[in-house]
Structure formats: C-alpha cells, structure tokens
Scaffold this motif. Structure first.
Motif, PDB file in Angstrom:
ATOM      1  N   VAL A   1       0.871  -1.173   0.000  1.00  0.00           N
ATOM      2  CA  VAL A   1       0.000   0.000   0.000  1.00  0.00           C
ATOM      3  C   VAL A   1       0.908   1.222   0.000  1.00  0.00           C
ATOM      4  O   VAL A   1       1.868   1.282   0.768  1.00  0.00           O
ATOM      5  CB  VAL A   1      -0.928  -0.008   1.232  1.00  0.00           C
ATOM      6  N   TYR A   2       0.625   2.182  -0.879  1.00  0.00           N
ATOM      7  CA  TYR A   2       1.600   3.223  -1.172  1.00  0.00           C
ATOM      8  C   TYR A   2       1.764   4.280  -0.086  1.00  0.00           C
ATOM      9  O   TYR A   2       2.798   4.919   0.018  1.00  0.00           O
ATOM     10  CB  TYR A   2       1.243   3.905  -2.503  1.00  0.00           C
ATOM     11  N   LYS A   3       0.755   4.466   0.739  1.00  0.00           N
ATOM     12  CA  LYS A   3       0.881   5.387   1.864  1.00  0.00           C
ATOM     13  C   LYS A   3      -0.014   4.905   2.990  1.00  0.00           C
ATOM     14  O   LYS A   3      -0.880   4.045   2.789  1.00  0.00           O
ATOM     15  CB  LYS A   3       0.509   6.817   1.459  1.00  0.00           C
ATOM     16  N   LYS A   4       0.199   5.438   4.177  1.00  0.00           N
ATOM     17  CA  LYS A   4      -0.572   4.987   5.337  1.00  0.00           C
ATOM     18  C   LYS A   4      -1.989   5.545   5.284  1.00  0.00           C
ATOM     19  O   LYS A   4      -2.195   6.744   5.078  1.00  0.00           O
ATOM     20  CB  LYS A   4       0.130   5.401   6.628  1.00  0.00           C
ATOM     21  N   HIS A   5      -2.951   4.654   5.474  1.00  0.00           N
ATOM     22  CA  HIS A   5      -4.366   5.014   5.455  1.00  0.00           C
ATOM     23  C   HIS A   5      -5.014   4.641   6.782  1.00  0.00           C
ATOM     24  O   HIS A   5      -4.635   3.634   7.402  1.00  0.00           O
ATOM     25  CB  HIS A   5      -5.098   4.267   4.342  1.00  0.00           C
ATOM     26  N   PRO A   6      -6.015   5.383   7.213  1.00  0.00           N
ATOM     27  CA  PRO A   6      -6.779   4.967   8.396  1.00  0.00           C
ATOM     28  C   PRO A   6      -7.571   3.707   8.067  1.00  0.00           C
ATOM     29  O   PRO A   6      -7.900   3.458   6.898  1.00  0.00           O
ATOM     30  CB  PRO A   6      -7.698   6.164   8.663  1.00  0.00           C
ATOM     31  N   PRO A   7      -7.897   2.912   9.075  1.00  0.00           N
ATOM     32  CA  PRO A   7      -8.603   1.648   8.835  1.00  0.00           C
ATOM     33  C   PRO A   7      -9.889   1.796   8.023  1.00  0.00           C
ATOM     34  O   PRO A   7     -10.217   0.914   7.225  1.00  0.00           O
ATOM     35  CB  PRO A   7      -8.896   1.136  10.248  1.00  0.00           C
ATOM     36  N   LYS A   8     -10.605   2.897   8.207  1.00  0.00           N
ATOM     37  CA  LYS A   8     -11.885   3.080   7.509  1.00  0.00           C
ATOM     38  C   LYS A   8     -11.721   3.172   5.995  1.00  0.00           C
ATOM     39  O   LYS A   8     -12.674   2.957   5.243  1.00  0.00           O
ATOM     40  CB  LYS A   8     -12.596   4.331   8.022  1.00  0.00           C
ATOM     41  N   ASP A   9     -10.504   3.476   5.529  1.00  0.00           N
ATOM     42  CA  ASP A   9     -10.273   3.617   4.088  1.00  0.00           C
ATOM     43  C   ASP A   9      -9.768   2.339   3.426  1.00  0.00           C
ATOM     44  O   ASP A   9      -9.725   2.261   2.191  1.00  0.00           O
ATOM     45  CB  ASP A   9      -9.250   4.724   3.824  1.00  0.00           C
ATOM     46  N   VAL A  10      -9.382   1.338   4.216  1.00  0.00           N
ATOM     47  CA  VAL A  10      -8.715   0.174   3.643  1.00  0.00           C
ATOM     48  C   VAL A  10      -9.664  -0.628   2.752  1.00  0.00           C
ATOM     49  O   VAL A  10      -9.285  -1.076   1.664  1.00  0.00           O
ATOM     50  CB  VAL A  10      -8.120  -0.716   4.744  1.00  0.00           C
ATOM     51  N   PHE A  11     -10.899  -0.791   3.167  1.00  0.00           N
ATOM     52  CA  PHE A  11     -11.865  -1.523   2.337  1.00  0.00           C
ATOM     53  C   PHE A  11     -12.050  -0.838   0.993  1.00  0.00           C
ATOM     54  O   PHE A  11     -12.004  -1.492  -0.063  1.00  0.00           O
ATOM     55  CB  PHE A  11     -13.208  -1.637   3.068  1.00  0.00           C
ATOM     56  N   PHE A  12     -12.225   0.468   1.016  1.00  0.00           N
ATOM     57  CA  PHE A  12     -12.455   1.197  -0.234  1.00  0.00           C
ATOM     58  C   PHE A  12     -11.204   1.192  -1.106  1.00  0.00           C
ATOM     59  O   PHE A  12     -11.297   1.161  -2.336  1.00  0.00           O
ATOM     60  CB  PHE A  12     -12.898   2.628   0.075  1.00  0.00           C
ATOM     61  N   GLY A  13     -10.049   1.192  -0.482  1.00  0.00           N
ATOM     62  CA  GLY A  13      -8.810   1.077  -1.241  1.00  0.00           C
ATOM     63  C   GLY A  13      -8.680  -0.282  -1.897  1.00  0.00           C
ATOM     64  O   GLY A  13      -8.299  -0.390  -3.071  1.00  0.00           O
ATOM     65  N   GLN A  14      -9.021  -1.343  -1.149  1.00  0.00           N
ATOM     66  CA  GLN A  14      -8.989  -2.692  -1.717  1.00  0.00           C
ATOM     67  C   GLN A  14      -9.992  -2.844  -2.860  1.00  0.00           C
ATOM     68  O   GLN A  14      -9.772  -3.610  -3.797  1.00  0.00           O
ATOM     69  CB  GLN A  14      -9.304  -3.718  -0.628  1.00  0.00           C
ATOM     70  N   MET A  15     -11.079  -2.099  -2.781  1.00  0.00           N
ATOM     71  CA  MET A  15     -12.094  -2.120  -3.836  1.00  0.00           C
ATOM     72  C   MET A  15     -11.706  -1.272  -5.044  1.00  0.00           C
ATOM     73  O   MET A  15     -12.478  -1.133  -5.985  1.00  0.00           O
ATOM     74  CB  MET A  15     -13.432  -1.576  -3.287  1.00  0.00           C
ATOM     75  N   HIS A  16     -10.507  -0.655  -4.997  1.00  0.00           N
ATOM     76  CA  HIS A  16     -10.034   0.227  -6.067  1.00  0.00           C
ATOM     77  C   HIS A  16     -10.885   1.498  -6.177  1.00  0.00           C
ATOM     78  O   HIS A  16     -11.119   2.005  -7.269  1.00  0.00           O
ATOM     79  CB  HIS A  16     -10.020  -0.497  -7.419  1.00  0.00           C
ATOM     80  N   MET A  17     -11.326   2.015  -5.031  1.00  0.00           N
ATOM     81  CA  MET A  17     -12.174   3.207  -5.020  1.00  0.00           C
ATOM     82  C   MET A  17     -11.442   4.446  -4.513  1.00  0.00           C
ATOM     83  O   MET A  17     -12.031   5.512  -4.420  1.00  0.00           O
ATOM     84  CB  MET A  17     -13.421   2.960  -4.153  1.00  0.00           C
ATOM     85  N   LEU A  18     -10.148   4.300  -4.181  1.00  0.00           N
ATOM     86  CA  LEU A  18      -9.401   5.445  -3.648  1.00  0.00           C
ATOM     87  C   LEU A  18      -8.245   5.833  -4.560  1.00  0.00           C
ATOM     88  O   LEU A  18      -7.254   6.396  -4.111  1.00  0.00           O
ATOM     89  CB  LEU A  18      -8.857   5.120  -2.247  1.00  0.00           C
ATOM     90  N   GLY A  19      -8.358   5.519  -5.829  1.00  0.00           N
ATOM     91  CA  GLY A  19      -7.264   5.859  -6.736  1.00  0.00           C
ATOM     92  C   GLY A  19      -6.089   4.925  -6.539  1.00  0.00           C
ATOM     93  O   GLY A  19      -6.247   3.715  -6.421  1.00  0.00           O
ATOM     94  N   SER A  20      -4.886   5.475  -6.461  1.00  0.00           N
ATOM     95  CA  SER A  20      -3.666   4.665  -6.396  1.00  0.00           C
ATOM     96  C   SER A  20      -3.424   4.208  -4.958  1.00  0.00           C
ATOM     97  O   SER A  20      -2.637   4.792  -4.217  1.00  0.00           O
ATOM     98  CB  SER A  20      -2.470   5.481  -6.908  1.00  0.00           C
ATOM     99  N   PHE A  21      -4.086   3.145  -4.566  1.00  0.00           N
ATOM    100  CA  PHE A  21      -4.011   2.644  -3.191  1.00  0.00           C
ATOM    101  C   PHE A  21      -2.885   1.627  -3.023  1.00  0.00           C
ATOM    102  O   PHE A  21      -2.144   1.659  -2.051  1.00  0.00           O
ATOM    103  CB  PHE A  21      -5.346   2.006  -2.802  1.00  0.00           C
TER     104      PHE A  21
END
Length: 314
Positions: A143-163
């Motif tokens: 994962v390219y930068k540190k994210h809060p836990p609430k964002d990890v699902f959306f990042g895994q879903m490819h909903m946060l851009g370059s996760f």
C-alpha cells in the motif's frame, strides 16, 4: 505475542523447508501449523521431519487425507490454531527477519485488529523470472501510503485511486477479532483469488493498520510452477477467474446491508467489466453498447482499474 503461522502445503517439496525455518526464527511464533494437502511430491515427508524435530511445528492433513485446495487448508489451520494472532505463509514464500517488528508495537493497542505490510519478490529460476517479471518486476507489493482503517476496504475495492495492494503473507490478524466480528473463513469453492476475496471482506469488518509498507517483511517466491501458471498460460482465462471473484464479492455485498450504496454500485460495475472481458466477440460488443447506453462507468471502471496488471497475482 503468541502467533500461529498457517502454511498450506501442496507440491512444495523444494520450498517448504525455507518457509518453515523462516517462521521458526521468531520467538513470537507460538506454533507453525502445516496443512499437507495430498501433495504429489515428497512434501509430506519433509513436513513430517520438521514436526518430529520441532515441538512448535504441528502437522495436519484433511480428515480424508485428500486434496482440498488452499482455502480449505487455511480454514483447517485456523481451526487448529491455538495462538492469539494468526499469520499466513504460502509454502513457497518466506518471512524476513523484520516480519513482526511493527506488529509487536501496534498490537499493544487493543483497537488494532490486523496489521499489513509489504511483500518483496524472489525468482527461484530464470524460467520463472522470464514468465512473471512483467507482473512483479523487482518492486514491492504494498500500500503506497498509510491510510486509516476506515479507508482500507475502499482502497482494496479500487475506489481510492492509487491505493496499492497487500497480501496475506504480510498480514497478521488478532484471532479473537476474526472470530467475533467476522466468523468467516476462506471460500472453499474459489480456486483462484480466494485470498483476494478474503481480504476484501476482512478489510470491511476489521480495523486493519499499516505496519512496514516501505520495506518488505516477507518474500513471494516465484517459479514456473506457481498456481498463477494456470492463468498466465491461459489454461484458465484471467477474465473468467476475475469475473468469478467479483461475482462472489457482489453476492456478499448484496447481503450486507451496511455496505454503502456507492461501494455496491462500484462492485457491480467491476463485475460487469470482467463479464464483458470474458464474453465472446459478438456478445461482448452487444454488452458494450448496452452499458454505454445504460451505465457507461460499468465499462470504464474495469478498463481503467489501476491494479488491473496485478489481476493475475492471487
């Protein structure tokens, strides 16, 4: 910390010794659980030698001693585990000496239910490198930068851009949270991408925190006999395997009332994208025209997925 390391073993006679030894190097590893899955090689004999020599190494097979796949093997490992934390390791991969450094600190906070890190790559053979270098190169899976836990699902879903990505080899889970909040296991019927599907659900239900994401904590061993060979050689069509993954995720999302509508819509669009990709030419263009009219983003979401080149990894 009392960590149970679960290693499913199939056709890994050449590699499993390194995997086991890499786990045994840590005092925090309470047990190494080997699930031998009816290997066609001598992996069972190798595992037996380790279980006889090391008290921390525990060897199991499925009740019928048959081959049931990675999902069933990991599920059996979870069932047999007695540690407070769970870590997974494929039999042809291995841990690095810093594997649990971040975990030892982060898990002091009871709100931390899982920690993920970065995965490196090692090519066991020139043939393996020739086949898979275009997928893994020499970089980190992270994962390219540190994210809060609430964002990890959306990042895994490819909903946060370059996760970016993390894998189960670099994941540690608080067992009590897995049982209490999820009470779910790997999907037995998924032959490929079962770990990706598991991580999607895991990142939704549990609070996952970044550990070491700029330095590898484990290594993916790449060789010509990796499971992804079936996809890479098109014995299994990658579009079909990915559509099966997203069909499973879509089915789960429809049953989970608390998932936001925008996430459900995104999952539906990803599923449609891969269904288009796997369709025969004439049907494919009919679907494209249909979705261009009804929902253009159903097509765009898959074609512009920044992680598409990694779709063959798991």
């Amino acid at each position: 910390m009392k960590i149970s390391v679960i290693i499913p073993v199939y056709n890994a006679e050449k590699f499993v010794s390194q995997a086991i030894e890499s786990a045994l190097q840590f005092d925090e590893v309470y047990e190494v659980i080997l699930i031998e899955d009816k290997s066609p090689d001598n992996a069972l004999q190798v595992c037996q030698l380790f279980s006889e020599k090391h008290e921390r190494v525990k060897l199991y097979q499925h009740p019928d001693k048959g081959n049931h796949g990675a999902s069933s093997s990991r599920n059996l490992g979870i069932e047999k585990s007695t540690g407070d934390f769970l870590a997974f390791l494929d039999a042809d991969d291995y841990f690095l000496p810093n594997r649990f450094e971040a975990e030892k600190e982060l898990f002091k906070n009871p709100e931390v239910e899982g920690v993920y890190g970065a995965l490196g790559v090692h090519y066991y053979s020139e043939k393996g490198k020739e086949q898979y270098y275009h997928l893994f190169e020499d970089g980190l899976t992270t994962v390219y930068k540190k994210h809060p836990p609430k964002d990890v699902f959306f990042g895994q879903m490819h909903m946060l851009g370059s996760f970016g990505l993390f894998t189960i080899d670099a994941l540690t889970i608080r067992k009590s949270s897995l049982i209490k909040k999820m009470n779910i296991l790997f999907k037995d019927h998924l032959i490929l991408h079962e770990d990706t599907e598991f991580l999607f659900r895991l990142s939704y239900y549990l609070d996952l925190y970044p550990g070491s994401i700029d330095k590898a904590v484990a290594v993916r061993g790449v060789h010509e006999h990796n499971r992804i060979t079936k996809v890479d050689t098109h014995e299994v069509d990658p579009a079909i395997s990915r559509s099966l993954l997203w069909k499973e995720v879509y089915s789960w999302a429809q049953q989970e009332d608390t998932i936001p509508d925008d996430a459900k819509t995104h999952i539906k669009r990803m599923l449609r994208s891969y269904e288009i990709a796997k369709a025969p030419p004439l049907k494919k263009w009919g679907m494209v025209i249909k979705y261009l009219i009804t929902d253009y983003r159903s097509i765009r979401s898959g074609l512009y997925n920044i992680n598409f080149k990694y779709s063959l990894i798991s």
